[in-house]
Design a protein around this motif. Structure first.
Motif, mmCIF file in Angstrom:
data_model
loop_
_atom_site.group_PDB
_atom_site.id
_atom_site.type_symbol
_atom_site.label_atom_id
_atom_site.label_comp_id
_atom_site.label_asym_id
_atom_site.label_seq_id
_atom_site.Cartn_x
_atom_site.Cartn_y
_atom_site.Cartn_z
ATOM 1 N N ASP A 159 -13.742 59.768 64.991
ATOM 2 C CA ASP A 159 -13.041 58.704 64.262
ATOM 3 C C ASP A 159 -11.795 59.264 63.577
ATOM 4 O O ASP A 159 -11.745 60.453 63.257
ATOM 5 C CB ASP A 159 -13.982 58.084 63.232
ATOM 6 C CG ASP A 159 -14.916 57.046 63.857
ATOM 7 O OD1 ASP A 159 -14.466 56.367 64.805
ATOM 8 O OD2 ASP A 159 -16.054 56.930 63.401
ATOM 9 N N PRO A 160 -10.775 58.447 63.356
ATOM 10 C CA PRO A 160 -10.724 56.989 63.593
ATOM 11 C C PRO A 160 -10.423 56.594 65.042
ATOM 12 O O PRO A 160 -10.532 55.427 65.395
ATOM 13 C CB PRO A 160 -9.572 56.546 62.681
ATOM 14 C CG PRO A 160 -8.657 57.726 62.642
ATOM 15 C CD PRO A 160 -9.552 58.938 62.669
ATOM 16 N N LEU A 161 -10.045 57.557 65.886
ATOM 17 C CA LEU A 161 -9.685 57.239 67.270
ATOM 18 C C LEU A 161 -10.878 56.686 68.038
ATOM 19 O O LEU A 161 -10.734 55.776 68.861
ATOM 20 C CB LEU A 161 -9.136 58.492 67.958
ATOM 21 C CG LEU A 161 -8.559 58.319 69.365
ATOM 22 C CD1 LEU A 161 -7.465 57.264 69.378
ATOM 23 C CD2 LEU A 161 -8.036 59.639 69.888
ATOM 24 N N LYS A 162 -12.059 57.220 67.759
ATOM 25 C CA LYS A 162 -13.265 56.764 68.454
ATOM 26 C C LYS A 162 -13.483 55.273 68.244
ATOM 27 O O LYS A 162 -13.812 54.537 69.189
ATOM 28 C CB LYS A 162 -14.475 57.562 67.956
ATOM 29 C CG LYS A 162 -15.796 57.139 68.583
ATOM 30 C CD LYS A 162 -16.932 57.989 68.048
ATOM 31 C CE LYS A 162 -18.267 57.539 68.639
ATOM 32 N NZ LYS A 162 -19.393 58.373 68.135
ATOM 33 N N THR A 163 -13.276 54.799 67.023
ATOM 34 C CA THR A 163 -13.450 53.381 66.730
ATOM 35 C C THR A 163 -12.383 52.547 67.419
ATOM 36 O O THR A 163 -12.665 51.454 67.939
ATOM 37 C CB THR A 163 -13.395 53.148 65.206
ATOM 38 O OG1 THR A 163 -14.461 53.891 64.589
ATOM 39 C CG2 THR A 163 -13.543 51.673 64.874
ATOM 40 N N GLN A 164 -11.151 53.050 67.443
ATOM 41 C CA GLN A 164 -10.065 52.329 68.111
ATOM 42 C C GLN A 164 -10.342 52.120 69.596
ATOM 43 O O GLN A 164 -9.964 51.101 70.170
ATOM 44 C CB GLN A 164 -8.750 53.089 67.953
ATOM 45 C CG GLN A 164 -8.088 52.961 66.589
ATOM 46 C CD GLN A 164 -6.772 53.700 66.558
ATOM 47 O OE1 GLN A 164 -6.724 54.918 66.547
ATOM 48 N NE2 GLN A 164 -5.686 52.946 66.549
ATOM 49 N N LEU A 165 -11.020 53.091 70.233
ATOM 50 C CA LEU A 165 -11.267 53.032 71.674
ATOM 51 C C LEU A 165 -12.618 52.425 72.020
ATOM 52 O O LEU A 165 -12.968 52.342 73.197
ATOM 53 C CB LEU A 165 -11.175 54.438 72.275
ATOM 54 C CG LEU A 165 -9.865 55.202 72.065
ATOM 55 C CD1 LEU A 165 -9.938 56.570 72.728
ATOM 56 C CD2 LEU A 165 -8.682 54.410 72.596
ATOM 57 N N SER A 166 -13.360 51.996 71.022
ATOM 58 C CA SER A 166 -14.709 51.476 71.245
ATOM 59 C C SER A 166 -14.706 50.305 72.214
ATOM 60 O O SER A 166 -13.906 49.370 72.102
ATOM 61 C CB SER A 166 -15.311 51.032 69.907
ATOM 62 O OG SER A 166 -16.581 50.441 70.102
ATOM 63 N N GLY A 167 -15.588 50.366 73.219
ATOM 64 C CA GLY A 167 -15.732 49.286 74.183
ATOM 65 C C GLY A 167 -14.677 49.263 75.272
ATOM 66 O O GLY A 167 -14.601 48.306 76.036
ATOM 67 N N ALA A 168 -13.868 50.330 75.372
ATOM 68 C CA ALA A 168 -12.771 50.348 76.337
ATOM 69 C C ALA A 168 -13.194 50.989 77.656
ATOM 70 O O ALA A 168 -14.030 51.886 77.686
ATOM 71 C CB ALA A 168 -11.569 51.082 75.761
ATOM 72 N N GLU A 169 -12.591 50.527 78.759
ATOM 73 C CA GLU A 169 -12.801 51.084 80.086
ATOM 74 C C GLU A 169 -11.484 51.635 80.617
ATOM 75 O O GLU A 169 -10.405 51.154 80.263
ATOM 76 C CB GLU A 169 -13.313 50.013 81.050
ATOM 77 C CG GLU A 169 -14.616 49.349 80.673
ATOM 78 C CD GLU A 169 -14.961 48.259 81.672
ATOM 79 O OE1 GLU A 169 -15.358 48.582 82.818
ATOM 80 O OE2 GLU A 169 -14.814 47.076 81.325
ATOM 81 N N PHE A 170 -11.591 52.624 81.518
ATOM 82 C CA PHE A 170 -10.390 53.176 82.134
ATOM 83 C C PHE A 170 -9.733 52.146 83.057
ATOM 84 O O PHE A 170 -10.396 51.547 83.903
ATOM 85 C CB PHE A 170 -10.724 54.413 82.980
ATOM 86 C CG PHE A 170 -11.234 55.581 82.189
ATOM 87 C CD1 PHE A 170 -10.558 56.029 81.067
ATOM 88 C CD2 PHE A 170 -12.390 56.253 82.576
ATOM 89 C CE1 PHE A 170 -11.025 57.114 80.340
ATOM 90 C CE2 PHE A 170 -12.863 57.341 81.867
ATOM 91 C CZ PHE A 170 -12.176 57.774 80.737
ATOM 92 N N VAL A 171 -8.422 51.971 82.908
ATOM 93 C CA VAL A 171 -7.628 51.229 83.877
ATOM 94 C C VAL A 171 -6.921 52.204 84.807
ATOM 95 O O VAL A 171 -7.016 52.121 86.028
ATOM 96 C CB VAL A 171 -6.597 50.313 83.178
ATOM 97 C CG1 VAL A 171 -5.663 49.669 84.204
ATOM 98 C CG2 VAL A 171 -7.308 49.235 82.372
ATOM 99 N N GLY A 172 -6.200 53.161 84.220
ATOM 100 C CA GLY A 172 -5.487 54.158 85.006
ATOM 101 C C GLY A 172 -4.625 55.012 84.118
ATOM 102 O O GLY A 172 -4.612 54.860 82.884
ATOM 103 N N THR A 173 -3.884 55.932 84.717
ATOM 104 C CA THR A 173 -3.042 56.836 83.949
ATOM 105 C C THR A 173 -1.739 57.090 84.687
ATOM 106 O O THR A 173 -1.691 57.032 85.923
ATOM 107 C CB THR A 173 -3.770 58.173 83.688
ATOM 108 O OG1 THR A 173 -2.919 59.040 82.925
ATOM 109 C CG2 THR A 173 -4.134 58.859 84.985
#
Length: 407
Positions: free
Chosen positions: A112-126
């Protein structure tokens, strides 16, 4: 915002200047062009510390020219050197690792706090060190794992209600080198009215309507794969095809699968990106897996068989296998193998040998994404009240859509 490494040349290197010590007006024995070349070879985490040395260094590292030069060098010398892991099936934990340190170091879990910001996210691409994420089927995020910066994109407002209620979403992310712009493509397939394509431009921070695909094409992937200016989806139009969406002209085109591939059985086909190329995995359970690589020479049907992995063979029995990244000296391929459990193996191409890659600290089941470290940045902006209301509207449309489909 000039972020295209291919447009750079040696003439853009800053002219020789001098840096001071405590007094920046006092000349140093190290000219600025030498400092530029030294800093260019450092990883991002060290460059972020070097920004604190003095104002000239901070200005240099933040400059568009340096960011582009550093990206260009990493793309040439250390492509896909970083790996991100995400716990499955619906874990919120993300982990970072370096490809060439997998046998020596444990992965680093994002906190955290980055972990919370990314919660529930899936990879789209890079693309160019920036990772795109799809969060809770509503928000689209841009994240630079090296600099730890995150941006939440605005929600598209140009999707008609029938598409929102009955459609299925697909998302892709990439770089438009002709217009020097990062773009996100979102498609909504209403089945009856076709596939509506919307495009987000980072340069303008806005969405626009691109086209509606109406000729019986159905996308078979939620997330498009970015390679060489276009996004690629496995799709069907009777038999299987590949749909490529060109980010510069914002139009789609259809590409054939390699000759010899079963074009009617989607269960055994997968599309991935490896070593900067589109690859098709043709899997025959209990028999073999063929991996085809598409050349970037501009020809539509320029496929070659890159790997042929037999079963039983050097990998043992497996359910599925796919390549992740090359080693730094390009003689070994890191393979992800789905057998009785997920595991990684180094495959020596010349010797046709494998050895286990022991990675400490990753979950038993995971998704992975290889990326190239960069300093590419974007400004984080807070969502205004109107944007929050739009999120509620979007959520209600998804809720109604799920409710209607259950009837």
């Amino acid at each position: 915002m000039s972020m295209n490494p291919s447009q750079l040349d040696s003439a853009s290197t800053p002219p020789a200047q001098t840096l001071g010590h405590a007094d920046l007006n006092e000349p140093s024995h190290c000219p600025m062009d030498s400092v530029f070349q030294i800093l260019l070879r450092l990883p991002v985490k060290h460059l972020l510390r070097c920004r604190c040395v003095c104002k000239p260094w901070c200005s240099l590292i933040d400059s568009t020219n340096f960011v582009n030069k550093h990206l260009q060098r990493n793309t040439e010398c250390n492509p896909d050197s970083g790996i991100i892991f995400k716990a499955l099936p619906e874990g919120n934990n993300f982990y970072l690792a370096n490809v060439d340190s997998l046998n020596d170091l444990a992965v680093m879990e994002i906190s955290d706090p980055l972990k919370t910001q990314l919660s529930g996210a899936e990879f789209v691409g890079t693309c160019n060190g920036v990772v795109c994420l799809w969060q809770n089927d509503i928000d689209i995020l841009l994240w630079n794992p090296a600099t730890k910066k995150v941006r939440v994109l605005p929600t598209p407002t140009n999707i008609p209600i029938p598409f929102m209620l009955m459609g299925s979403d697909a998302v892709g992310f990439g770089y438009d080198h002709l217009n020097d712009d990062y773009k996100v493509v979102r498609t909504v397939d209403s089945q009856l009215q076709g596939i509506m394509v919307s495009v987000y431009s980072l340069k303008s921070n806005s969405w626009s309507r691109a086209e509606t695909i109406t000729n019986r094409i159905r996308l078979r992937m939620n997330f498009g794969l970015f390679v060489n200016g276009a996004l690629y989806w496995l799709a069907t139009k009777g038999p299987h095809i590949i749909v490529a969406f060109d980010l510069s002209v914002e139009k789609h085109r259809e590409l054939p699968l390699p000759d010899g591939v079963n074009k009617t059985d989607s269960y055994h086909l997968s599309l991935i990106v490896f070593n900067g190329c589109v690859c098709l995995i043709d899997h025959y359970p209990g028999s073999r897996t063929d991996i085809w690589m598409k050349s970037n020479n501009g020809l539509e049907n320029s496929w070659s068989k890159f790997l042929a992995l037999e079963q039983p063979g050097i990998l043992g029995a497996f359910n599925f296998v796919w390549p992740i990244a090359f080693s730094k000296i390009q003689n070994n391929i890191l393979l992800a193998v789905n057998a009785d459990k997920f595991k990684f193996m180094w495959y020596d191409i010349e010797r046709n040998e494998v050895k286990n890659a022991v990675i400490h600290g990753i979950p038993v089941r995971f998704a992975s994404l290889a990326y190239t470290e960069s300093l590419v940045s974007f400004t984080y902006d807070f969502k205004p009240e109107a944007e929050e209301l739009l999120k509620v509207y979007t959520y209600m449309c998804h809720f109604l859509s799920s409710f209607i489909q259950r009837l």
